[in-house]
Scaffold this motif. Structure first.
Motif, PDB file in Angstrom:
ATOM      1  N   MET A  64     -50.969  51.046 -23.175  1.00  0.00           N
ATOM      2  CA  MET A  64     -50.286  52.036 -22.190  1.00  0.00           C
ATOM      3  C   MET A  64     -51.506  52.729 -21.276  1.00  0.00           C
ATOM      4  SD  MET A  64     -47.338  53.570 -24.278  1.00  0.00           S
ATOM      5  CE  MET A  64     -46.879  54.088 -22.704  1.00  0.00           C
ATOM      6  N   PRO A  65     -51.965  51.929 -20.129  1.00  0.00           N
ATOM      7  CA  PRO A  65     -53.007  52.758 -19.155  1.00  0.00           C
ATOM      8  C   PRO A  65     -52.494  53.854 -18.554  1.00  0.00           C
ATOM      9  CG  PRO A  65     -52.199  50.536 -18.270  1.00  0.00           C
ATOM     10  CD  PRO A  65     -51.790  50.746 -19.693  1.00  0.00           C
ATOM     11  N   SER A  66     -51.078  54.022 -18.408  1.00  0.00           N
ATOM     12  CA  SER A  66     -50.507  54.775 -17.532  1.00  0.00           C
ATOM     13  C   SER A  66     -49.281  55.665 -18.583  1.00  0.00           C
ATOM     14  CB  SER A  66     -49.943  54.272 -16.271  1.00  0.00           C
ATOM     15  OG  SER A  66     -48.988  53.291 -16.475  1.00  0.00           O
ATOM     16  N   ASP A  67     -48.845  56.725 -17.956  1.00  0.00           N
ATOM     17  CA  ASP A  67     -47.900  57.583 -18.811  1.00  0.00           C
ATOM     18  C   ASP A  67     -46.571  56.846 -18.912  1.00  0.00           C
ATOM     19  OD1 ASP A  67     -49.801  59.332 -18.839  1.00  0.00           O
ATOM     20  OD2 ASP A  67     -48.758  61.044 -17.805  1.00  0.00           O
ATOM     21  N   GLY A  68     -45.677  57.094 -19.774  1.00  0.00           N
ATOM     22  CA  GLY A  68     -44.469  56.481 -19.936  1.00  0.00           C
ATOM     23  C   GLY A  68     -43.957  56.170 -21.313  1.00  0.00           C
ATOM     24  N   MET A  69     -43.012  55.363 -21.493  1.00  0.00           N
ATOM     25  CA  MET A  69     -42.820  54.954 -22.880  1.00  0.00           C
ATOM     26  C   MET A  69     -42.248  53.484 -22.683  1.00  0.00           C
ATOM     27  SD  MET A  69     -39.837  57.047 -24.986  1.00  0.00           S
ATOM     28  CE  MET A  69     -40.025  56.930 -26.859  1.00  0.00           C
ATOM     29  N   ILE A  70     -42.594  52.406 -23.631  1.00  0.00           N
ATOM     30  CA  ILE A  70     -42.717  51.184 -23.585  1.00  0.00           C
ATOM     31  C   ILE A  70     -42.385  50.563 -24.876  1.00  0.00           C
ATOM     32  CG2 ILE A  70     -44.366  50.869 -21.774  1.00  0.00           C
ATOM     33  CD1 ILE A  70     -46.084  49.603 -24.023  1.00  0.00           C
ATOM     34  N   ALA A  71     -41.157  49.652 -24.845  1.00  0.00           N
ATOM     35  CA  ALA A  71     -40.692  48.751 -26.112  1.00  0.00           C
ATOM     36  C   ALA A  71     -41.918  48.034 -26.638  1.00  0.00           C
ATOM     37  CB  ALA A  71     -39.490  48.073 -25.780  1.00  0.00           C
TER      38      ALA A  71
END
Length: 295
Positions: A14-21
């Motif tokens: 995750m190099p950037s903000d957010g939410m990933i599955a």
């Protein structure tokens, strides 16, 4: 070192903000480098594990602040206010959201009972959210789970088994007795909350809820408040308004959000919304800059 390795995996993916599955059902990674104030949210049954930074949740006036020393366990749907008030580029929020499958949690709890690992008796009421210390079993199970993301084949073949291992670690850990009581087959209040959460847009009768739980209205009211800290009516209203607030923040119109959560009268919805949040729903929505995934 397991927690350190988990952080390295999240930072790499995750190099950037957010939410990933992650490819494993119900398991997501998140990252935030900007502060988000506490705003209305609804926690579904879940575990939230932080490896950097901290999060905050407020339930009926009770504030829960947790970081990499504790994970948050919420075994039933709950209307909360949540945010990441201290996140920054220098102190990023990194962690994992793990949805709890009630069927699997109940299945493992029953197997633990059959093996002689009984739930300690509970004295008095208990909060609906519990913070629990990380232990070696939990850390190791969580690390093995997130390591699967390096291979789609490993994730497909081993994902369910590693998730089951993590569930077992939770049920054996500091939050275990609390979670097992919530997922016990005979927990009528937990069943009522799950049923209510799936039917927020429909009319709700407390008498019907009590009847389906096999209790008188008075007993149901008392047990419900012991479990959630709120009366059934207060809980229903909070769930509806929090869901509506999230929908408005996501771009839904006020009238659409009100209808979607079961309000027939827009004026009643606006009055109750303003009473709870201090602003009309339209003004509140205009003022929000929410990353709803990280609430």
């Amino acid at each position: 070192m397991s927690q350190h390795h988990i952080r390295e995996i999240i930072e790499t993916r995750m190099p950037s903000d957010g939410m990933i599955a992650t490819g494993i059902k119900g398991v997501q990674m998140f990252r935030a480098t900007e502060a988000v104030p506490c705003v209305p949210a609804v926690y579904e049954p879940c575990i939230i594990a932080i490896v950097s930074g901290g999060k905050e949740a407020v339930l009926d006036g009770q504030r829960y602040i947790y970081d990499s020393s504790q994970y948050m366990c919420c075994p039933m749907s709950m209307p909360v206010e949540a945010g990441t008030p201290d996140a920054s580029p220098e102190n990023p929020l990194l962690g994992l959201y793990i949805a709890l499958d009630p069927r699997l949690m109940t299945e493992i709890s029953i197997e633990m009972d059959a093996a002689g690992h009984r739930i300690p008796s509970a004295a008095g009421s208990a909060p609906s959210i519990r913070l629990a210390q990380w232990d070696d079993r939990f850390q190791d199970a969580l690390l093995r789970l997130v390591q699967l993301g390096a291979s789609a084949t490993d994730t497909a073949v081993l994902g369910d088994a590693r998730l089951r291992e993590l569930y077992y670690a939770i049920l054996r850990g500091a939050a275990g007795p609390f979670a097992r009581r919530a997922f016990a087959p005979g927990n009528a209040i937990a069943r009522s909350i799950a049923d209510l959460s799936s039917k927020l847009g429909q009319p709700v009768s407390i008498d019907d809820m009590a009847s389906r739980a096999g209790m008188s209205r008075a007993v149901f009211h008392r047990k419900f408040k012991q479990t959630t800290t709120m009366s059934p009516i207060q809980f229903v209203k909070s769930m509806r308004l929090n869901h509506a607030a999230m929908k408005i923040a996501g771009g839904m119109t006020v009238s659409e959000a009100a209808l979607d959560v079961g309000y027939v009268s827009a004026s009643q919805f606006s009055r109750e919304f303003k009473r709870l949040y201090g602003q009309s729903p339209r003004k509140w929505g205009d003022a929000q800059a929410i990353n709803a995934d990280l609430a």
